[in-house]
Design a protein around this motif. Structure first.
Motif, PDB file in Angstrom:
ATOM      1  N   GLY A  94      -1.639  -3.626  -3.648  1.00 39.59           N
ATOM      2  CA  GLY A  94      -0.431  -3.054  -3.061  1.00 39.59           C
ATOM      3  C   GLY A  94       0.086  -3.879  -1.896  1.00 39.59           C
ATOM      4  O   GLY A  94       1.298  -4.023  -1.704  1.00 39.59           O
ATOM      5  N   TYR A  95      -0.824  -4.447  -1.114  1.00 41.23           N
ATOM      6  CA  TYR A  95      -0.429  -5.318  -0.002  1.00 41.23           C
ATOM      7  C   TYR A  95       0.330  -6.537  -0.524  1.00 41.23           C
ATOM      8  O   TYR A  95       1.368  -6.924   0.039  1.00 41.23           O
ATOM      9  CB  TYR A  95      -1.674  -5.756   0.770  1.00 41.23           C
ATOM     10  CG  TYR A  95      -1.393  -6.755   1.867  1.00 41.23           C
ATOM     11  CD1 TYR A  95      -1.016  -6.341   3.139  1.00 41.23           C
ATOM     12  CD2 TYR A  95      -1.513  -8.131   1.629  1.00 41.23           C
ATOM     13  CE1 TYR A  95      -0.758  -7.255   4.153  1.00 41.23           C
ATOM     14  CE2 TYR A  95      -1.261  -9.058   2.626  1.00 41.23           C
ATOM     15  CZ  TYR A  95      -0.879  -8.610   3.882  1.00 41.23           C
ATOM     16  OH  TYR A  95      -0.618  -9.519   4.876  1.00 41.23           O
ATOM     17  N   LEU A  96      -0.174  -7.144  -1.601  1.00 39.01           N
ATOM     18  CA  LEU A  96       0.501  -8.307  -2.178  1.00 39.01           C
ATOM     19  C   LEU A  96       1.892  -7.952  -2.680  1.00 39.01           C
ATOM     20  O   LEU A  96       2.822  -8.767  -2.600  1.00 39.01           O
ATOM     21  CB  LEU A  96      -0.337  -8.881  -3.328  1.00 39.01           C
ATOM     22  CG  LEU A  96      -1.686  -9.507  -2.954  1.00 39.01           C
ATOM     23  CD1 LEU A  96      -2.431  -9.924  -4.212  1.00 39.01           C
ATOM     24  CD2 LEU A  96      -1.483 -10.694  -2.027  1.00 39.01           C
ATOM     25  N   SER A 148      -0.708   4.054  12.743  1.00 36.07           N
ATOM     26  CA  SER A 148      -0.973   2.628  12.602  1.00 36.07           C
ATOM     27  C   SER A 148      -1.831   2.120  13.758  1.00 36.07           C
ATOM     28  O   SER A 148      -2.794   1.368  13.561  1.00 36.07           O
ATOM     29  CB  SER A 148       0.348   1.861  12.548  1.00 36.07           C
ATOM     30  OG  SER A 148       0.119   0.471  12.514  1.00 36.07           O
ATOM     31  N   TYR A 149      -1.492   2.569  14.960  1.00 38.23           N
ATOM     32  CA  TYR A 149      -2.236   2.128  16.146  1.00 38.23           C
ATOM     33  C   TYR A 149      -3.691   2.598  16.094  1.00 38.23           C
ATOM     34  O   TYR A 149      -4.612   1.847  16.430  1.00 38.23           O
ATOM     35  CB  TYR A 149      -1.554   2.666  17.407  1.00 38.23           C
ATOM     36  CG  TYR A 149      -2.282   2.296  18.679  1.00 38.23           C
ATOM     37  CD1 TYR A 149      -2.179   1.015  19.208  1.00 38.23           C
ATOM     38  CD2 TYR A 149      -3.094   3.226  19.338  1.00 38.23           C
ATOM     39  CE1 TYR A 149      -2.867   0.668  20.366  1.00 38.23           C
ATOM     40  CE2 TYR A 149      -3.781   2.886  20.492  1.00 38.23           C
ATOM     41  CZ  TYR A 149      -3.656   1.602  21.003  1.00 38.23           C
ATOM     42  OH  TYR A 149      -4.347   1.249  22.145  1.00 38.23           O
ATOM     43  N   SER A 156      -0.047  -0.757   6.529  1.00 30.37           N
ATOM     44  CA  SER A 156       0.810   0.086   5.691  1.00 30.37           C
ATOM     45  C   SER A 156       1.511   1.156   6.520  1.00 30.37           C
ATOM     46  O   SER A 156       2.713   1.418   6.325  1.00 30.37           O
ATOM     47  CB  SER A 156      -0.016   0.733   4.569  1.00 30.37           C
ATOM     48  OG  SER A 156      -1.001   1.610   5.086  1.00 30.37           O
ATOM     49  N   ASN A 157       0.799   1.772   7.454  1.00 25.02           N
ATOM     50  CA  ASN A 157       1.424   2.791   8.303  1.00 25.02           C
ATOM     51  C   ASN A 157       2.494   2.190   9.203  1.00 25.02           C
ATOM     52  O   ASN A 157       3.512   2.834   9.489  1.00 25.02           O
ATOM     53  CB  ASN A 157       0.356   3.510   9.127  1.00 25.02           C
ATOM     54  CG  ASN A 157      -0.331   4.617   8.351  1.00 25.02           C
ATOM     55  OD1 ASN A 157       0.190   5.719   8.219  1.00 25.02           O
ATOM     56  ND2 ASN A 157      -1.499   4.308   7.811  1.00 25.02           N
ATOM     57  N   TYR A 158       2.280   0.961   9.626  1.00 25.67           N
ATOM     58  CA  TYR A 158       3.287   0.280  10.438  1.00 25.67           C
ATOM     59  C   TYR A 158       4.594   0.142   9.660  1.00 25.67           C
ATOM     60  O   TYR A 158       5.683   0.488  10.160  1.00 25.67           O
ATOM     61  CB  TYR A 158       2.772  -1.099  10.862  1.00 25.67           C
ATOM     62  CG  TYR A 158       3.768  -1.909  11.643  1.00 25.67           C
ATOM     63  CD1 TYR A 158       3.846  -1.789  13.026  1.00 25.67           C
ATOM     64  CD2 TYR A 158       4.637  -2.803  11.004  1.00 25.67           C
ATOM     65  CE1 TYR A 158       4.766  -2.536  13.755  1.00 25.67           C
ATOM     66  CE2 TYR A 158       5.556  -3.547  11.718  1.00 25.67           C
ATOM     67  CZ  TYR A 158       5.616  -3.405  13.099  1.00 25.67           C
ATOM     68  OH  TYR A 158       6.528  -4.138  13.812  1.00 25.67           O
ATOM     69  N   TRP A 159       4.506  -0.347   8.439  1.00 29.69           N
ATOM     70  CA  TRP A 159       5.728  -0.557   7.646  1.00 29.69           C
ATOM     71  C   TRP A 159       6.337   0.755   7.158  1.00 29.69           C
ATOM     72  O   TRP A 159       7.508   0.779   6.776  1.00 29.69           O
ATOM     73  CB  TRP A 159       5.433  -1.485   6.471  1.00 29.69           C
ATOM     74  CG  TRP A 159       5.195  -2.900   6.911  1.00 29.69           C
ATOM     75  CD1 TRP A 159       4.034  -3.591   6.893  1.00 29.69           C
ATOM     76  CD2 TRP A 159       6.170  -3.775   7.491  1.00 29.69           C
ATOM     77  NE1 TRP A 159       4.196  -4.847   7.414  1.00 29.69           N
ATOM     78  CE2 TRP A 159       5.502  -4.994   7.786  1.00 29.69           C
ATOM     79  CE3 TRP A 159       7.529  -3.663   7.778  1.00 29.69           C
ATOM     80  CZ2 TRP A 159       6.164  -6.079   8.356  1.00 29.69           C
ATOM     81  CZ3 TRP A 159       8.187  -4.751   8.342  1.00 29.69           C
ATOM     82  CH2 TRP A 159       7.506  -5.939   8.625  1.00 29.69           C
TER      83      TRP A 159
END
Length: 365
Positions: A278-280, A332-333, A322-325
């Protein structure tokens, strides 16, 4: 007074750096027998100086089972307990007493805990069961590589667990494993119905980037009626997925990872592989879902198939990204902080943590 007569036996080649550490521990045995297969350093002299009985053998063509069987054949017949122990492996002191406490005349083999690798602070991070302690007769090593002890004794096999017995592994990482692939191919030619050998060969093809060979071999493994262990089947499925990913076929990779999750939903590895895929693809909802599911799993199975990335900072790192985006900066933090704590010297993680913290402040401005 000792209850049984114990022999430690080993094979070695050019392992002078391990001799003293190893002999310090195995000297608890009545006799230490080593078969040297061609050392050109001071291994043999150092072993002999420490009291080991050393035999020199040239094994050509090389295969591990032949070497270990030759080593076993040097063990005197009056030995009660045989301990196969490589020079890069170290028992915790007091190992003899632990074995003797559970051994009995009708015991054929003993199982114990093997520590394969460690975290940076020395904490074991991959442990599984080992079973290379056995009675004098009724055993032979089989398979050219990834060799195992096969029992063919007249009496029913009787295996015991040795509480508190731990064998630690400190390998020489500079040694080549290039011989493994041809030996695994040979092993399968000799044992075409061996599902475990088929799995190991398919995995080795993946390591060598022989992607199509890996896919076809692992599919053959999955089709075998004897391939029933869900954790190993899951590993085969995710290795197939990894091969498709390397070929650029992300859709097929995703299909195989869904199969892997369904096959064995209680291990972290297939969720990690899916999160990495999923990251890719920049599929942040998928990454978020998969990392959440993986982190719900709190216990390791104790299998040799455990992959260290499933238990280090990686899942927290992916969750933070993922939470950042997804705009979930507080979450995310929290994930980024955990990842950074788990790998304190990782500058990328520190940098990410700083960026996420700044974004979190801006968003709550």
């Amino acid at each position: 007074m000792n209850k049984y007569k114990i022999c430690v036996y080993a094979i070695c080649k050019n392992e002078e750096q391990f001799v003293d550490r190893w002999m310090d521990v195995v000297s608890e045995a009545d006799i230490v027998i080593v078969t040297d297969t061609g050392s050109t350093d001071s291994t043999v002299k150092k072993l002999q100086a420490r009291g080991a009985l050393v035999y020199k053998e040239i094994i050509h063509p090389w295969r591990f089972d032949v070497a270990r069987n030759i080593a076993m054949d040097h063990i005197p017949e009056d030995i009660d307990i045989c301990v196969s122990n490589d020079l890069d492996e170290v028992f915790e002191l007091g190992w003899r007493e632990k074995i003797e406490n559970v051994w009995a005349p009708n015991v054929t083999r003993a199982k114990y805990l093997f520590t394969w690798s460690y975290d940076e602070d020395g904490t074991p991070n991959k442990q599984f069961t080992m079973e290379k302690v056995h009675c004098r007769n009724g055993f032979r090593w089989i398979h050219p590589v990834h060799e195992v002890l096969a029992y063919h004794g007249a009496e029913k096999e009787n295996t015991v667990w040795v509480p508190g017995l731990v064998l630690h592994h400190y390998p020489d990482l500079s040694k080549s494993r290039s011989q493994y692939l041809p030996l695994l191919e040979l092993s399968l030619r000799e044992n075409p119905d061996d599902n475990r050998g088929l799995f190991w060969l398919g995995r080795e093809y993946m390591y060598h980037n022989k992607l199509d060979d890996s896919i076809s071999t692992l599919k053959r493994y999955l089709d075998m009626p004897t391939s029933k262990w869900s954790e190993e089947r899951c590993a085969a499925m995710r290795f197939i997925a990894k091969c498709h990913e390397k070929k650029g076929n992300f859709k097929e990779s995703r299909i195989w990872l869904y199969k892997a999750i369904a096959e064995c939903p209680f291990v972290r590895e297939p969720y990690l592989y899916m999160a990495q895929l999923g990251y890719l693809e920049k599929d942040w909802p998928l990454v978020n879902l998969m990392t959440n599911e993986a982190l719900k799993i709190k216990n390791k199975t104790g299998s040799y198939l455990l992959e260290l990335q499933s238990w280090d900072y990686t899942l927290y790192d992916l969750a933070a990204i993922s939470n950042y985006w997804l705009g979930l900066y507080q979450r995310s933090y929290e994930y980024a902080k955990k990842a950074s704590e788990m790998s304190k010297g990782n500058e990328r993680l520190k940098h990410n943590l700083h960026l996420i913290h700044q974004k979190m402040i801006e968003s709550t401005g």
